[in-house]
Enzyme design. Structure first.
Site, PDB file in Angstrom:
ATOM      1  N   THR A  35      42.051  21.187  57.212  1.00  0.00           N
ATOM      2  CA  THR A  35      41.651  22.517  56.748  1.00  0.00           C
ATOM      3  C   THR A  35      40.838  22.425  55.463  1.00  0.00           C
ATOM      4  OG1 THR A  35      43.785  22.623  55.625  1.00  0.00           O
ATOM      5  CG2 THR A  35      43.625  23.775  57.721  1.00  0.00           C
ATOM      6  N   GLY A 123      45.699   1.915  55.142  1.00  0.00           N
ATOM      7  CA  GLY A 123      45.443   2.429  56.483  1.00  0.00           C
ATOM      8  C   GLY A 123      46.591   3.243  57.047  1.00  0.00           C
ATOM      9  N   GLY A 125      47.274   6.339  56.139  1.00  0.00           N
ATOM     10  CA  GLY A 125      47.019   7.770  56.002  1.00  0.00           C
ATOM     11  C   GLY A 125      47.738   8.357  54.794  1.00  0.00           C
ATOM     12  N   LEU A 126      48.094   7.512  53.834  1.00  0.00           N
ATOM     13  CA  LEU A 126      48.772   8.009  52.625  1.00  0.00           C
ATOM     14  C   LEU A 126      47.839   7.914  51.421  1.00  0.00           C
ATOM     15  CD1 LEU A 126      52.290   6.381  53.209  1.00  0.00           C
ATOM     16  CD2 LEU A 126      51.575   8.718  53.759  1.00  0.00           C
ATOM     17  N   SER A 128      45.551   5.588  50.162  1.00  0.00           N
ATOM     18  CA  SER A 128      45.388   4.476  49.229  1.00  0.00           C
ATOM     19  C   SER A 128      43.988   4.517  48.634  1.00  0.00           C
ATOM     20  CB  SER A 128      45.646   3.136  49.925  1.00  0.00           C
ATOM     21  OG  SER A 128      44.819   2.999  51.046  1.00  0.00           O
ATOM     22  N   SER A 129      42.993   4.950  49.403  1.00  0.00           N
ATOM     23  CA  SER A 129      41.632   4.963  48.842  1.00  0.00           C
ATOM     24  C   SER A 129      41.485   6.051  47.781  1.00  0.00           C
ATOM     25  CB  SER A 129      40.566   5.083  49.933  1.00  0.00           C
ATOM     26  OG  SER A 129      40.789   6.205  50.715  1.00  0.00           O
ATOM     27  N   ASP A 173      42.999  14.816  49.180  1.00  0.00           N
ATOM     28  CA  ASP A 173      43.670  13.576  48.786  1.00  0.00           C
ATOM     29  C   ASP A 173      43.463  13.292  47.301  1.00  0.00           C
ATOM     30  OD1 ASP A 173      43.948  13.567  51.481  1.00  0.00           O
ATOM     31  OD2 ASP A 173      42.647  11.849  51.853  1.00  0.00           O
TER      32      ASP A 173
HETATM   33  C1  GLA Z   1      41.766  12.757  55.234  1.00  0.00           C
HETATM   34  C2  GLA Z   1      40.723  13.342  54.274  1.00  0.00           C
HETATM   35  C3  GLA Z   1      41.203  14.673  53.696  1.00  0.00           C
HETATM   36  C4  GLA Z   1      41.669  15.631  54.782  1.00  0.00           C
HETATM   37  C5  GLA Z   1      42.635  14.925  55.746  1.00  0.00           C
HETATM   38  C6  GLA Z   1      43.000  15.787  56.919  1.00  0.00           C
HETATM   39  O1  GLA Z   1      42.931  12.402  54.528  1.00  0.00           O
HETATM   40  O2  GLA Z   1      40.446  12.453  53.238  1.00  0.00           O
HETATM   41  O3  GLA Z   1      40.172  15.254  52.929  1.00  0.00           O
HETATM   42  O4  GLA Z   1      40.578  16.162  55.490  1.00  0.00           O
HETATM   43  O5  GLA Z   1      42.104  13.699  56.230  1.00  0.00           O
HETATM   44  O6  GLA Z   1      43.686  16.915  56.528  1.00  0.00           O
END
Ligand code: GLA
Length: 387
Positions: A35, A123, A125-126, A128-129, A173
């Site tokens: 979103t 990798g 999805g938490l 790290s970058s 993020d």
């Molecule tokens: C990644 C992107 C975020 C966001 C999510 C999905 O983490 O870096 O900006 O779009 O995916 O919600």
């Protein structure tokens, strides 16, 4: 690794001591997925694990980068700070942030030695970058006395991701990493960047992160194509009702004009976004009233929408969520982050945690052949100077 061990490692790598130590966290998003770049709201929290950055100025006229996960020290001269390195080098994440300071007119007169170590699983999805970007932006801001606030540092991190990593990500993020607060989630309006910190200390309930250890990483192609499909939806809808973002539409408004979207893929993507924006609003309202059951139900609906309409879950994330849904004492469970592998986030009653880890772990492994990992999330503070 402790800070003292990191300082010793800095000394061994560069032959002199670090003059400052910084930290910035990873994040887990509770609800509001895909979103952020659609002008909607998100509800992430910063984690207690993240990325450390040790720094000291040098008189060599170069930035020297050393990651404890990589063997070599790499150097970038002061006149090359605004060009990405080839071959998707990990250095592009910090370099892209340093470049933003150069582009904004700050004169960088001397080089720096930088040592980086992180404990966010890569990798997963938490973010790290984002942790690496924000810790770099925070460090440069401090070293140069640039005076930017945390929101600006998040924007610098996001620009680095766009320009140096080629991912057209939203702001979630980097914002969570910069603005996180212990035991709070951040209810962020990604259009205005106004935000509210909502206490997330839940009585008898824990936030559990399940790592699928799925080999698929969030690949920039699949992510960027979702961003592009949302733009297509906005363009086509704007022929009947001019809008800037999908998040401007209520579900009813969207249904009444959705036939303007002729591309069936863009239609599905838009349906997810409009529904997810509503779910996020409803979930945060429920949480504030102490109605955690509604929050959990909306988390599950969010996962199904990401699976069916946004198509970013995949076999491993779906298996992990399905197995969680079967456990008594699971209030809600969904994928978190960009998708295509990575982690799910679940709200689990204290007394069900052992069963959760055992049964979800065993069933997931039986069905996918991959051994998962579980963490009880500790919700921590945002970027900071440690020493
Ligand atoms: C990644 C992107 C975020 C966001 C999510 C999905 O983490 O870096 O900006 O779009 O995916 O919600």
């Amino acid at each position: 690794m402790t800070v003292n061990e990191l300082k010793q490692s800095f000394q061994e790598s560069f032959g002199h001591a670090a003059s400052a130590v910084y930290f910035s966290p990873g994040r887990v998003n509770l609800i509001g997925e895909h979103t952020d770049y659609n002008g909607g709201s998100v509800f992430p929290c910063a984690l207690s694990f993240g990325t450390y950055l040790l720094v000291s100025p040098n008189d060599k006229g170069v930035f020297r980068f050393k990651s404890l996960n990589q063997p070599a020290i790499e150097s970038v001269s002061l006149d090359r700070l605004t060009s990405p390195l080839p071959n998707n080098s990990w250095i592009n994440y910090p370099l892209g942030c340093i470049a933003q300071f150069v582009k904004r007119g700050f004169e960088i007169r001397n080089g720096y030695d930088l040592l980086i170590w992180g404990n966010v699983p890569n990798g997963a999805g938490l973010s790290s970058s984002a942790a690496l970007e924000v810790v770099t932006a925070y460090m440069m801001n401090d070293q140069l006395n640039a005076g930017y606030d945390r929101t600006e540092l998040a924007k610098i991190g996001q620009l680095s991701e766009h320009e140096f990593a080629g991912v057209n990500c939203g702001i979630m993020d980097q914002f969570a990493s910069a603005q996180g607060k212990k035991d709070h989630a951040i209810y962020l309006n990604c259009d205005t960047l106004e935000f509210e910190l909502v206490p997330i200390k839940l009585d008898g309930v824990k936030v559990v992160i399940s790592n699928t250890h799925s080999p698929h990483k969030l690949d920039s192609g699949a992510y960027n194509s979702r961003v592009a499909q949302c733009h297509t939806a906005v363009e086509q809808l704007s022929r009947v009702r001019p809008i800037k973002h999908l998040a401007e539409l209520t579900e009813a408004e969207f249904e009444s004009i959705s036939s303007a979207i002729t591309d069936p893929i863009a239609l599905k993507r838009a349906k997810h976004v409009v529904g997810e924006v509503q779910r996020t609003t409803d979930a945060v309202a429920a949480l504030k009233k102490g109605d955690i059951a509604t929050f959990g139900r909306l988390m599950c609906e969010s996962h199904k929408s990401l699976r069916d309409y946004y198509e970013v879950t995949g076999e491993q994330l779906d298996t992990m969520a399905e197995e969680a849904w079967k456990i008594d004492g699971v209030i809600g469970s969904r994928m978190t982050g960009g998708g295509f592998g990575g982690c799910t986030v679940s709200l689990v009653k204290d007394e069900a945690i052992d069963t959760f880890v055992k049964q979800v772990g065993a069933n997931y492994e039986r069905r996918t052949g991959i051994k998962p990992e579980f963490y009880i999330a500790e919700i921590g503070d945002g970027a900071r100077r440690v020493e």
